[in-house]
Motif scaffolding. Structure first.
Motif, PDB file in Angstrom:
ATOM      1  N   GLY A 288      44.215  37.700  37.032  1.00  9.44           N
ATOM      2  CA  GLY A 288      45.638  37.828  37.320  1.00  9.44           C
ATOM      3  C   GLY A 288      46.518  37.376  36.172  1.00  9.44           C
ATOM      4  N   GLU A 289      46.018  37.518  34.932  1.00  6.20           N
ATOM      5  CA  GLU A 289      46.755  36.983  33.796  1.00  6.20           C
ATOM      6  C   GLU A 289      48.133  37.629  33.637  1.00  6.20           C
ATOM      7  OE1 GLU A 289      45.311  35.674  29.455  1.00  6.20           O
ATOM      8  OE2 GLU A 289      45.192  37.814  29.793  1.00  6.20           O
TER       9      GLU A 289
ATOM     10  N   PRO B 285      37.019  30.308  34.702  1.00  7.79           N
ATOM     11  CA  PRO B 285      38.420  30.536  34.309  1.00  7.79           C
ATOM     12  C   PRO B 285      39.330  30.559  35.528  1.00  7.79           C
ATOM     13  CG  PRO B 285      37.203  32.589  34.280  1.00  7.79           C
ATOM     14  CD  PRO B 285      36.199  31.522  34.575  1.00  7.79           C
ATOM     15  N   PRO B 286      40.614  30.240  35.329  1.00  8.41           N
ATOM     16  CA  PRO B 286      41.537  30.261  36.465  1.00  8.41           C
ATOM     17  C   PRO B 286      41.921  31.695  36.827  1.00  8.41           C
ATOM     18  CG  PRO B 286      42.759  29.841  34.459  1.00  8.41           C
ATOM     19  CD  PRO B 286      41.297  29.949  34.048  1.00  8.41           C
ATOM     20  N   LYS B 287      42.505  31.890  37.995  1.00  9.40           N
ATOM     21  CA  LYS B 287      43.222  33.135  38.265  1.00  9.40           C
ATOM     22  C   LYS B 287      44.675  32.734  38.476  1.00  9.40           C
ATOM     23  CE  LYS B 287      43.497  37.377  40.930  1.00  9.40           C
ATOM     24  NZ  LYS B 287      43.048  38.239  42.024  1.00  9.40           N
ATOM     25  N   THR B 288      45.555  33.212  37.616  1.00  8.85           N
ATOM     26  CA  THR B 288      46.892  32.624  37.532  1.00  8.85           C
ATOM     27  C   THR B 288      47.938  33.331  38.390  1.00  8.85           C
ATOM     28  OG1 THR B 288      47.174  33.909  35.506  1.00  8.85           O
ATOM     29  CG2 THR B 288      46.595  31.589  35.260  1.00  8.85           C
ATOM     30  N   HIS B 289      47.651  34.544  38.878  1.00 12.10           N
ATOM     31  CA  HIS B 289      48.564  35.224  39.806  1.00 12.10           C
ATOM     32  C   HIS B 289      47.743  35.993  40.832  1.00 12.10           C
ATOM     33  CE1 HIS B 289      51.863  34.291  37.102  1.00 12.10           C
ATOM     34  NE2 HIS B 289      51.123  34.756  36.113  1.00 12.10           N
TER      35      HIS B 289
ATOM     36  N   CYS C 117      42.428  47.926  40.438  1.00  7.45           N
ATOM     37  CA  CYS C 117      42.268  46.886  41.456  1.00  7.45           C
ATOM     38  C   CYS C 117      42.098  45.484  40.886  1.00  7.45           C
ATOM     39  CB  CYS C 117      41.061  47.220  42.332  1.00  7.45           C
ATOM     40  SG  CYS C 117      39.528  47.315  41.392  1.00  7.45           S
ATOM     41  N   VAL C 118      41.833  45.376  39.571  1.00  6.45           N
ATOM     42  CA  VAL C 118      41.433  44.085  39.003  1.00  6.45           C
ATOM     43  C   VAL C 118      42.392  42.928  39.328  1.00  6.45           C
ATOM     44  CG1 VAL C 118      41.055  42.865  36.802  1.00  6.45           C
ATOM     45  CG2 VAL C 118      39.916  45.051  37.246  1.00  6.45           C
ATOM     46  N   PRO C 119      43.719  43.096  39.179  1.00  6.83           N
ATOM     47  CA  PRO C 119      44.603  41.933  39.420  1.00  6.83           C
ATOM     48  C   PRO C 119      44.501  41.379  40.841  1.00  6.83           C
ATOM     49  CG  PRO C 119      45.811  43.734  38.405  1.00  6.83           C
ATOM     50  CD  PRO C 119      44.471  44.283  38.761  1.00  6.83           C
ATOM     51  N   PHE C 120      44.087  42.201  41.784  1.00  2.18           N
ATOM     52  CA  PHE C 120      44.021  41.758  43.181  1.00  2.18           C
ATOM     53  C   PHE C 120      42.602  41.394  43.593  1.00  2.18           C
ATOM     54  CE2 PHE C 120      47.315  45.090  42.710  1.00  2.18           C
ATOM     55  CZ  PHE C 120      48.393  44.223  42.672  1.00  2.18           C
ATOM     56  N   SER C 121      41.708  41.299  42.599  1.00  4.14           N
ATOM     57  CA  SER C 121      40.288  41.115  42.905  1.00  4.14           C
ATOM     58  C   SER C 121      39.742  39.850  42.249  1.00  4.14           C
ATOM     59  CB  SER C 121      39.495  42.318  42.370  1.00  4.14           C
ATOM     60  OG  SER C 121      39.409  42.235  40.961  1.00  4.14           O
ATOM     61  N   VAL C 122      38.482  39.611  42.573  1.00  4.07           N
ATOM     62  CA  VAL C 122      37.683  38.635  41.834  1.00  4.07           C
ATOM     63  C   VAL C 122      36.631  39.454  41.097  1.00  4.07           C
ATOM     64  CG1 VAL C 122      35.917  36.863  42.109  1.00  4.07           C
ATOM     65  CG2 VAL C 122      38.062  36.683  43.370  1.00  4.07           C
TER      66      VAL C 122
END
Lengths: 464, 380
Positions: free
Chosen positions: A280-281, A373-377, A262-267
């Motif tokens: 979302g790297e 840090p940013p979330k890039t995607h 789930c990490v890429p779609f989460s905070v």
């Protein structure tokens, strides 16, 4: 009962590499005893949790599509290891990998024709029908049929090694002490990731909070014995392969089902409700292995991936249901986090979002601006209740420290010479090829190729 | 996702099923769905992957789709002694038995599934006692123990009308009860729309026992090793049964429509079908029973053993008494053999809707739904 006789080969370990070695040596006429620390029901080490092996092939086979040449394979490998690879051994392993699936089939392993699920590795990896435990079952049946003496619940306690020459071992077999005499030794007993005390040497008390994804029986006793007796070490002793898994997983042996996608779609926040890395790297298969380390560096070695109901169906279901709440504040309460701080982090994240068109299947243009840090995607507002959280902890897959070997699987001693009658296969020597990172399915390739090499070499040595 | 979450009969279904079996099946599927290593074995796992949550109806469907090949048990990294302790074949076998009970018609007879081995044994014993007692009381010893030859010789022992009426009533009731059970099953665990193609594919799977091939390499019949033994024995039994059924149907046509009175010659169609079928049924049921004695009991449900063995024993008796009747029909043993065979067949008809036999009906329904689900998934 362990017989009082002089065996040709003692195989220490009971996973893929050990079994390939035992079967190969026995097929070549050697008498073989195999000592597996685990009881029968938990035999097979980490191989039990595997699913496939990576094979080079020049044309489509019955279990692999298209082609996957030696050069592409080595390029993929060098990319993940950053060059920390013995290229000669790696190329030999890759060349041998072309021939392993027919041998595996002859010895009872069955493959899945092609894969329907979420993984798309059918070009590079051959999938075992039923997974690694079915493979291990097949090899044990084959080993029994060939007459390998298999002893479960049998831990090898110490090796008798004089000047790099092996002569026997002290074992504990179902609670009884015994001595095994053998002309040669194959160590295929894995790394030391099941040994929390050893992990603490590199990671300090944080290692207490690590979960071990695989077998509790890989305690590194054989690795330590070989190193203490002058074997040349290889691989960073402080490093392990760790991914972020569900914090509710059992301490050992949670295996594949504790994985979280789930990490890429989460905070992701830590205990202080602070984000600490770009979720979302990249696509998850390329990033999941860094998150173990990232979580290990957080206070208490825990983090929380927070999503809303929009994201719930975007990833493979995991075995533990998410923590659910109607508001971010309630969710914080259920997680034991500071509600105001979590609210602040989520609001700060939402305020930094740039408009974009969300697409879970590729690197989309939904990102934050001015956030650190940013979330890039895949950056979208967490605004649609119910809200969900998955707790994360580092899950250790394997350790990198091993013994240096040559192209015949012989253990290399500190003086630069190979040991006369000691061989190593599997995780205990995988660091020769996989010095860093991981490439899916190569652990089983190394185990199979070096297991067979070690079996051949042991048989050659005793028959000479 | 299932289209059936709101089906009203679910409430009734849930009352008929033990909550802890459903809970265990749900827990098991949630672990399996996060793993998926077994997806090459059979239809259950690809069907499971269509869901994220599992309704009671989904679980009943998956349990009845499971053929009990046991491949997933031996391949399971979470099987005991792992703390997760998964045992898919046993869990599904328990849920299947409870679903047989939940769908049985009429409902008061559903309890017969609870101690099914005992019920089938008693029913067989009673049927045999009654038929043998009635025949010795009502049939003169000269007829019962005499040598009969030529057309109508069976009827000179047991009158034609008795045979026809008892068979029609008991078999007719069995068909009705099985049909009502299927109706109950489909209302809960079926789906609204199915096409002919799904029916045809399901029929193909059932007749070839595709899912007892364990992904192509056989089942774990007795242990971790893969063999095709159980599949072939079940084929012998199933085709044997179908041939016997065909034999009886042909004989009925001969007798009632064409006026050709039984018994028939060795080379007549009913006798050929019945002989081959009887041998298949004997070998199949006997072989499956023998496998059951030898097999590792862990992946089986101990509560189902009576039910499983009951049907195997009954089919074995039907076949062997039928073959004995055929071989000794021209001797003085014919009368008693006929009575015994009819008694066993009577027991078989009476217990048909309240025993293991229903698995064939519900599994076929599950196969139909599975193909319909897959086709719906393809076009979606």
């Amino acid at each position: 009962m362990i017989q009082d006789k002089l065996y040709d080969v003692l195989v220490v370990g009971g996973g893929n590499a050990a079994l390939c070695a035992a079967v190969t040596a026995r097929e070549r006429g050697a008498s073989v005893i195999l000592c597996e620390h685990a009881p029968r029901g938990l035999r097979g080490g980490n191989s039990r949790h595997t699913r496939n092996l990576r094979c080079a092939h020049d044309e489509p086979t019955d279990v692999l599509t298209e082609s996957y040449g030696e050069d592409e394979y080595i390029k993929d490998l060098l990319r993940v290891t950053g060059g920390i690879t013995n290229e000669r051994l790696a190329r030999m392993t890759i060349r041998e990998s072309k021939f392993v699936t027919p041998w595996m089939y002859e010895n009872g392993v069955r493959f899945q024709p092609s894969l329907g699920g979420t993984l798309s590795l059918s070009r590079t990896n051959a999938f075992f029908l039923g997974g690694g435990k079915a493979l291990v079952n097949a090899y044990y049946a084959r080993a029994e049929q060939l007459g390998v003496d298999i002893h479960y619940d049998t831990e090898v306690l110490s090796l008798d090694i004089q000047d790099g020459f092996f002569s026997g071992a002290e074992v504990d077999s179902r609670g009884f002490g015994a001595r095994v005499r053998a002309k040669s030794l194959i160590v295929a007993a894995g790394g030391f990731q099941g040994n929390i005390e050893w992990l603490k040497e590199a990671w300090g008390p944080a290692a207490e909070n690590f979960l071990i994804r695989g077998t509790p029986y890989n305690r590194g006793r054989m690795l330590r014995q070989l190193l203490d007796n002058g074997a040349d070490p290889i691989g960073d002793p402080t490093q392990c392969h760790a991914v972020a898994i569900d914090a509710r997983a059992p301490k050992f042996d949670g295996g594949i089902v504790t994985r979280l996608d789930c990490v890429p779609f989460s905070v992701v926040v830590n205990q202080a409700c602070e984000r600490f890395y770009d979720e979302g790297e990249d696509v998850w298969p390329k990033r999941y292995a860094i998150w173990g380390r990232l979580v290990a560096q957080q206070p208490g070695q825990i983090a929380y991936a927070i999503i809303d109901s929009k994201a719930l169906d975007l990833f493979m279901p995991s075995v533990f249901p998410p923590v659910e709440a109607g508001t971010i504040e309630d969710l914080a309460g259920k997680l034991g986090l500071d509600a105001a701080k979590l609210r602040g982090t989520i609001d700060g994240f939402s305020g930094a979002l740039r408009p974009g068109s969300f697409d879970s299947t590729k690197l989309d243009d939904c990102r934050t601006e001015g956030l650190d840090p940013p979330k890039t995607h895949w950056a979208r507002a967490i605004d649609t209740p119910p809200f969900y959280a998955y707790p994360l902890r580092p899950g250790v897959t394997f350790t990198y420290l091993g013994v240096r070997v040559d192209e015949k699987a012989r253990v290399q001693m500190g003086d630069g010479k190979p040991a006369a009658n000691m061989l190593a296969a599997g995780e205990v020597m995988a660091g020769n090829i996989l010095g860093k990172g991981y490439l899916a399915g190569t652990g089983m390739t190394i185990g199979t190729v070096f297991g067979r090499l070690a079996g051949e070499e042991a048989a050659r040595y005793v028959n000479a | 996702m299932s289209t059936l979450e709101t089906t009203p009969s679910l409430v009734a279904l849930a009352q008929g099923l033990e909550a802890d079996t459903l809970a265990e099946a749900r827990r098991t599927m949630e672990v399996c769905n996060a793993c998926r290593y077994c997806e090459g074995y059979c239809a259950v796992f690809p069907a499971m992957e269509l869901h994220r949550q599992f309704s009671d109806a989904d679980l009943v469907h998956l349990a009845n789709l499971c053929h009990g090949c046991k491949g997933c048990y031996y391949a399971c990294q979470y099987a005991p002694p792992h703390p997760f302790g998964l045992n898919v074949p046993r869990t599904f076998a328990d849920l299947r038995r409870e679903s047989y009970e939940a769908f049985a018609w009429p409902a008061p007879l559903a309890r017969l599934f609870q101690r099914n081995g005992l019920f089938v044994s008693l029913a067989t014993a009673v049927a045999l006692i009654v038929t043998m007692a009635l025949s010795t009381l009502l049939i003169s010893p000269e007829r019962l123990f005499g040598v009969h030859r030529g057309p109508g010789s069976f009827y000179s022992v047991v009158p034609y009308d008795v045979m026809v009426w008892v068979a029609t009533l008991t078999f007719g009731f069995a068909v009705l009860a099985l049909g009502m059970g299927l109706r109950n099953y489909w209302a809960t665990a079926g789906r609204k729309a199915i096409g002919w193609k799904s029916l045809a594919l399901a029929l193909h799977d059932a007749l070839t026992l595709r899912h007892l091939s364990g992904g192509g390499h056989g089942c774990n019949d007795t242990d971790e090793g893969f063999t095709q033994g159980r599949r072939w024995l079940h084929q012998a039994m199933m085709w044997g049964f179908l041939l016997c059924f065909a034999s009886t149907s042909v004989a009925t046509v001969y007798d009632h429509l064409l006026g050709w009175i039984a018994p028939y010659s060795w080379y007549s169609l009913p006798v050929l079908l019945g002989t081959v079928g009887g041998v298949g049924l004997t070998v199949g049921s006997g072989g499956l029973f023998w496998l059951k004695l030898r097999t590792d009991p862990e992946p089986l449900s101990p509560r189902n053993l009576g039910m499983d063995a009951g049907l195997l024993a009954l089919l074995f008796l039907v076949a062997t008494t039928g073959l004995a009747l055929l071989f000794f029909r021209h001797t003085s043993a014919m009368g008693m053999l006929l009575v015994i065979h009819l008694g066993v067949v009577l027991a078989f008809f009476l217990t048909l809707p309240y025993g293991k036999f229903v698995h064939g009906i519900y599994r076929f329904a599950a196969l139909v739904r599975d193909h319909a689900d897959c086709r719906a998934g393809d076009s979606a």
